[in-house]
Design an enzyme around this catalytic site. Structure first.
Site, PDB file in Angstrom:
ATOM      1  N   GLU A 128       2.231  -4.510 -23.599  1.00 45.87           N
ATOM      2  CA  GLU A 128       1.676  -6.047 -23.682  1.00 45.87           C
ATOM      3  C   GLU A 128       2.622  -7.043 -22.969  1.00 45.87           C
ATOM      4  O   GLU A 128       4.010  -6.664 -22.818  1.00 45.87           O
ATOM      5  CB  GLU A 128       1.964  -6.546 -25.229  1.00 45.87           C
ATOM      6  N   MET A 262       7.199  -3.188 -30.759  1.00 47.12           N
ATOM      7  CA  MET A 262       5.725  -3.392 -30.123  1.00 47.12           C
ATOM      8  C   MET A 262       4.739  -2.528 -30.795  1.00 47.12           C
ATOM      9  O   MET A 262       4.952  -1.139 -30.938  1.00 47.12           O
ATOM     10  CB  MET A 262       5.689  -2.794 -28.573  1.00 47.12           C
ATOM     11  N   GLU A 263       3.489  -2.878 -31.228  1.00 49.69           N
ATOM     12  CA  GLU A 263       2.775  -2.269 -32.194  1.00 49.69           C
ATOM     13  C   GLU A 263       1.675  -1.306 -31.627  1.00 49.69           C
ATOM     14  O   GLU A 263       0.635  -1.126 -32.167  1.00 49.69           O
ATOM     15  CB  GLU A 263       2.169  -3.360 -33.008  1.00 49.69           C
ATOM     16  N   ASN A 264       1.958  -0.839 -30.473  1.00 51.67           N
ATOM     17  CA  ASN A 264       0.987   0.311 -29.829  1.00 51.67           C
ATOM     18  C   ASN A 264       0.447   1.228 -30.897  1.00 51.67           C
ATOM     19  O   ASN A 264       1.131   1.610 -31.864  1.00 51.67           O
ATOM     20  CB  ASN A 264       1.749   1.225 -28.911  1.00 51.67           C
ATOM     21  N   HIS A 296       6.329  -5.826 -39.712  1.00 49.35           N
ATOM     22  CA  HIS A 296       5.606  -6.578 -38.959  1.00 49.35           C
ATOM     23  C   HIS A 296       4.892  -5.722 -37.960  1.00 49.35           C
ATOM     24  O   HIS A 296       3.416  -5.918 -37.867  1.00 49.35           O
ATOM     25  CB  HIS A 296       6.446  -7.586 -37.951  1.00 49.35           C
ATOM     26  N   GLU A 297       5.495  -4.730 -37.225  1.00 44.72           N
ATOM     27  CA  GLU A 297       4.607  -3.990 -36.445  1.00 44.72           C
ATOM     28  C   GLU A 297       3.737  -3.030 -37.113  1.00 44.72           C
ATOM     29  O   GLU A 297       2.398  -2.988 -36.534  1.00 44.72           O
ATOM     30  CB  GLU A 297       5.506  -3.117 -35.562  1.00 44.72           C
ATOM     31  N   GLU A 319      -0.349 -12.999 -33.828  1.00 43.81           N
ATOM     32  CA  GLU A 319       1.018 -13.070 -34.149  1.00 43.81           C
ATOM     33  C   GLU A 319       1.265 -13.647 -35.447  1.00 43.81           C
ATOM     34  O   GLU A 319       2.147 -13.652 -36.168  1.00 43.81           O
ATOM     35  CB  GLU A 319       1.987 -13.470 -33.036  1.00 43.81           C
TER      36      GLU A 319
HETATM   37  N1  TRP Z   1       3.606  -7.663 -29.744  1.00 48.59           N
HETATM   38  C1  TRP Z   1       5.031  -7.670 -30.082  1.00 48.59           C
HETATM   39  C2  TRP Z   1       5.217  -8.039 -31.380  1.00 48.59           C
HETATM   40  O1  TRP Z   1       5.216  -9.126 -31.861  1.00 48.59           O
HETATM   41  C3  TRP Z   1       5.749  -8.456 -29.047  1.00 48.59           C
HETATM   42  C4  TRP Z   1       6.420  -7.966 -27.803  1.00 48.59           C
HETATM   43  C5  TRP Z   1       6.850  -6.881 -27.889  1.00 48.59           C
HETATM   44  C6  TRP Z   1       6.165  -8.165 -26.639  1.00 48.59           C
HETATM   45  N2  TRP Z   1       7.374  -6.487 -26.780  1.00 48.59           N
HETATM   46  C7  TRP Z   1       6.684  -7.348 -25.894  1.00 48.59           C
HETATM   47  C8  TRP Z   1       5.428  -9.568 -25.850  1.00 48.59           C
HETATM   48  C9  TRP Z   1       6.829  -7.650 -24.380  1.00 48.59           C
HETATM   49  C10 TRP Z   1       5.542  -9.616 -24.734  1.00 48.59           C
HETATM   50  C11 TRP Z   1       6.171  -8.644 -23.792  1.00 48.59           C
HETATM   51  O2  TRP Z   1       5.472  -7.452 -32.209  1.00 48.59           O
HETATM   52 ZN    ZN Z   2       3.673  -9.282 -33.453  1.00 52.22          ZN
END
Ligand code: TRP
Ligand code: ZN
Length: 856
Positions: A128, A262-264, A296-297, A319
């Site tokens: 992301e 990051m929510e992968n 959150h994730e 978000e």
């Molecule tokens: N989606 C992630 C979150 O809000 C945010 C995020 C994590 C992100 N790493 C990133 C956004 C790198 C941009 C680039 O939990």
């Molecule tokens: Zn988020």
């Protein structure tokens, strides 16, 4: 290579992608400098692509950056592709076809931490927003969703990707993720990791394996994160009816990471600072933050993954909603009042300056150059406030019904804000056209209140205004939910909270049948993200501080009194207001009040908040004078409370075994506030005792801060370093604290000296931020009249930009308030902004940020 001339992308230009992707197969042969990625992608014409159905496009564009193309075929035939720095264009046949390609990438050379990169010998990914295009050629946009099968070959004991494992053998693993997803949710991890494992049984009885993967040595810091994950899974079932949907949920801790986490899908990747925790190494606030980020994730699995965003302009769809959900979770876990107060403190510290300065943008922006620059406090925190207002307006039941409809109607979709609002309109029959302005207008509305008292009736007249900006040149009135209650002269509540709905520029509301004139408690719970101007007398505010039944407004009354007395001290040279000091004494010694709440009442406005307030009132903020006023007020508070501080300290020392729960954290917070005040006059004696006796980081770090402020920190700084030199996360605190607590005169020098420390690994974002975010947030230190703070930060941003544009660009916001200050500081700041902008080959990220700051 310099990026091509910056291109602006517009929401209004959205068109669907001409193809759908039916399946993606990826094969990774890992190698630090020459990883080979083979892809097999099945494309089919997109039925919703209506541009010209009789003449489907004969060429296809795929994103791709920093890729070495080895081979490419369509339906088995080699293709001729036109390759640029942004991607590839090739002729395609009519109908469905199969694309196959092989590319080579360099994870070990990837310092930007986007795409596939290495951190301490471990491979990991961050896709992301637009990182997948650095892994292979692909339509890297969130509305292209597909199922992924991933094979990883490498000599590592742990090889992970999204979804469920299909086959695992010694040096290879195959994964299949059954849920269609956009490429930004792709993840891969390979390394020598150890798992902390557990299980969760969903409410329908499915057993989910949970693993938290960490480097050897970090096993002892996993238990808390795992519990937070299980609590989050349960909470999302109980409160939102959302169940987890794979056999497996993995979290991996990574030391080099640009953001929190990051929510992968099925494979969350976390900054190690956002997941690893232990009593000895983490503060209570670290524990709370970790719990919130894990939630959150995890919550993104539904709000973000099962329902994703059509395009990046809709970022707040996932978000804002997910921040709102994690704040509800934290409120349930730890107490609503304290969570609300700390969220508002954070909103005012980070979002208000953004919304009121040159970087202002709507919660749903309409254009951008670099999407990474829009992961902002406005999209996240104001985005969450907007959802909170919507819930206040429609009520809890309708909110719940609408969100359920959202999940039913849009599961599997790449959705928009229009889709989100429509479920509320369909559920409630309301017209949300005006409410939508919260998504389209930038800036913080100001709300003025006037009171009229006559014949047992109190009339409140509200007037809203929003400054015109280039982002919003012709602002229109917004819907503002006003939660109002009335407190009678004897301190009893004479009218319970009522939500008034303001829709006009100016509107009056009448409360009648009152025997005596009450004090209006307005914007209870901070019911809308606005700046409230309510001309109460000191006595009325003191009354609210003593009696308001709404805990947020009770805190707010104290905060406002503190701010007003500080402003009077700064502007008129007055002494601290005795009424405020007396009120504080009463609240702090009220044993019926939660210690966490009392600690919050004791924490003064931040210097940057005072700078904002001064600027709003038409004055030029003087950082040194603000600093001096805060010090004077702290001395006065220490004197006022001197009879009760020792007891406050003793009574709140926790004697039970350490636990990072809300009750203990609240007590430690209050004891540490008392310690901090006592340390102003005891040469750090008590702090030294606490430092030596501490069995947890909360007390150790708070004591160290007091010692540094008392000018007695030298030995403890050394001892701390000796004790913790092998723990990166604790050493981040060590670097940060020395800057935070530095005298304004020396802050830039302290920071500069820390950059010479052998452990100042500046390519690690956590370490870089430990020094430089601390400097940027040290108001009087950063704004040192010589400009040395500005220059030091600029030197290092210039150095970091080619290595890590994303982190560099984020930190440029330190300069966003330049216009508030005096001519000399303005010039000094502008000179540094211009110097960075003049750097050859500056990244698109940093160029966009600084151009906006300097033009705004
Ligand atoms: N989606 C992630 C979150 O809000 C945010 C995020 C994590 C992100 N790493 C990133 C956004 C790198 C941009 C680039 O939990
Ligand atoms: Zn988020």
């Amino acid at each position: 290579m310099r990026d091509a001339a910056p291109q602006t992308i517009y929401l209004s230009d959205y068109t669907p992608y001409p193809w759908t992707v039916e399946s993606v197969e990826l094969h990774f042969a890992l190698d630090p400098h020459a990883t080979r990625v083979r892809s097999t992608i099945r494309f089919a014409p997109n039925p919703v692509y209506v541009e010209d159905p009789d003449a489907p496009p004969s060429t296809m564009f795929l994103h791709g950056e920093n890729l070495k193309l080895i081979s490419a075929q369509i339906n088995g035939d080699p293709v001729r592709a036109e390759v640029t720095s942004e991607g590839l264009t090739t002729d395609v046949p009519e109908g469905a076809f199969t694309w196959e390609a092989e590319v080579e990438i360099d994870p070990a050379g990837n310092t930007a931490l986007e795409g596939l990169y290495m951190s301490n010998g471990m491979y990991c990914t961050q896709c992301e927003a637009e990182g997948f295009r650095k892994i292979t050629y692909y339509p890297d946009r969130p509305d292209v969703m597909s199922v992924f099968t991933v094979t990883i070959e490498g000599p590592h004991p742990v090889l992970l990707s999204n979804g469920n494992p299909l086959i695992a053998s010694k040096h290879s693993a195959k994964w299949y993720d059954p849920w269609p997803k956009p490429a930004y949710l792709f993840a891969l991890v390979a390394g020598d990791l150890v798992a902390h494992s557990d299980r969760f049984t969903t409410r329908s009885g499915r057993v989910v394996d949970l693993n938290l993967y960490v480097r050897e040595g970090d096993e002892g810091k996993c238990a808390f994160g795992m519990q937070a994950l299980k609590d989050s899974m349960k909470w999302d079932e109980d409160v939102y009816g959302r169940e987890y949907d794979l056999e497996l949920f993995n979290i991996v801790a990574v030391d080099d990471f640009n953001m929190g986490a990051m929510e992968n899908k099925g494979l969350n990747i976390f900054n190690s600072s956002a997941v690893l925790a232990s009593q000895a190494t983490s503060t209570d606030s670290n524990f709370e933050r970790i719990e919130a980020i894990i939630a959150h994730e995890y919550f993104h699995n539904w709000t973000g993954n099962r329902i994703t965003c059509r395009d990046w302009f809709q970022l707040c769809l996932k978000e804002g909603l997910t921040v709102f959900r994690d704040s509800q979770f934290t409120a349930d876990m730890r107490g609503e009042a304290v969570k609300r107060i700390s969220d508002v403190i954070d909103l005012r510290a980070r979002q208000f300056p953004e919304d009121q300065g040159p970087l202002a943008h709507p919660v749903r922006p309409e254009s951008f150059q670099e999407i990474n620059n829009f992961y902002t406090a406005t999209i996240y925190e104001k985005g969450a406030e907007v959802i909170r207002m919507l819930k206040t307006l429609v009520g809890d039941q309708a909110y719940s019904d609408a969100v359920t409809l959202y999940f039913d109607r849009h599961d599997g979709d790449a959705a928009t804000i229009e889709d989100w609002l429509k479920v509320f309109e369909d559920t409630t029959g309301r017209d949300l056209t005006q409410f939508k302005r919260w998504y389209s207008q930038a800036g913080t509305p100001r709300l003025k209140v006037e009171e009229d008292w006559a014949e047992g009736a109190l009339t409140l007249t509200f007037t809203q205004s929003l400054a015109a900006t280039s982002a919003t040149p012709a602002p229109q009135p917004q819907v503002i939910p006003l939660a109002v209650g009335l407190i009678g002269p004897d301190g009893a509540e004479v009218a319970e909270t009522r939500v008034l709905e303001m829709t006009e520029t100016s509107q009056s509301f009448k409360f009648d049948g009152l025997s005596e004139r009450p004090v209006a408690s307005i914007l209870r719970g901070f019911s809308a993200p606005v700046v409230l101007e309510q001309p109460l007398t000191d006595a009325q505010r003191a009354h609210l501080l003593a009696h308001d039944t709404d805990p947020f407004n009770r805190w707010e009354a104290g905060e406002t009194m503190a701010r007003n007395t500080l402003l009077a001290m700064i502007l008129e040279g007055t002494r601290p207001d005795p009424a405020y000091l007396r009120g504080l004494h009463a609240v702090v010694t009220d044993g019926t009040l939660d210690p966490a709440f009392r600690a919050m009442i004791l924490s003064l406005p931040r210097p940057s908040d005072l700078a904002t307030a001064l600027h709003d009132a038409g004055h030029v903020p003087e950082p040194d004078i603000i600093h001096a006023a805060l010090e004077t007020l702290r001395d006065a508070i220490a004197r006022e409370l001197c009879d009760v501080l020792p007891e406050l300290y003793e009574d709140n020392l926790v004697t039970e075994p350490y636990a990072p729960d809300a009750i203990q954290s609240g007590k430690r917070a209050l004891a540490n506030s008392a310690l901090s005040l006592l340390s102003r006059s005891d040469d750090g004696k008590l702090a030294r005792e606490q430092y030596d006796a501490a069995d947890n980081m909360t007390q150790q770090l708070a004591a160290l801060a007091c010692l540094i402020r008392a000018g007695r920190g030298e030995a403890a700084i050394k001892a701390f370093e000796e004790q913790w030199k092998n723990d990166r996360l604790v050493m981040d605190k060590w670097f940060g604290l020395q800057v935070n607590e530095a005298d304004p005169e020396d802050a830039h020098e302290v920071a500069a000296n820390l950059t010479k420390h052998p452990d100042f690994n500046w390519k690690n974002p956590n370490r870089f931020r430990a020094v430089f975010s601390s400097l940027a947030m040290h108001h009087a230190g950063f704004h040192h009249a010589s400009g040395a703070g500005y220059k030091l930060l600029a030197d290092w941003l210039i150095k970091l930009d080619p290595v890590n544009p994303q982190t560099t660009a984020r930190m440029c916001s330190a300069f966003q308030t330049w216009k508030r200050y005096d001519r000399s500081r303005q010039e000094l700041m502008r000179a540094q902004v211009d110097r960075i902008l003049a750097t050859p080959d500056l990244s698109r990220d940093t160029t966009e940020m600084l151009t906006r700051i300097s033009n705004g």
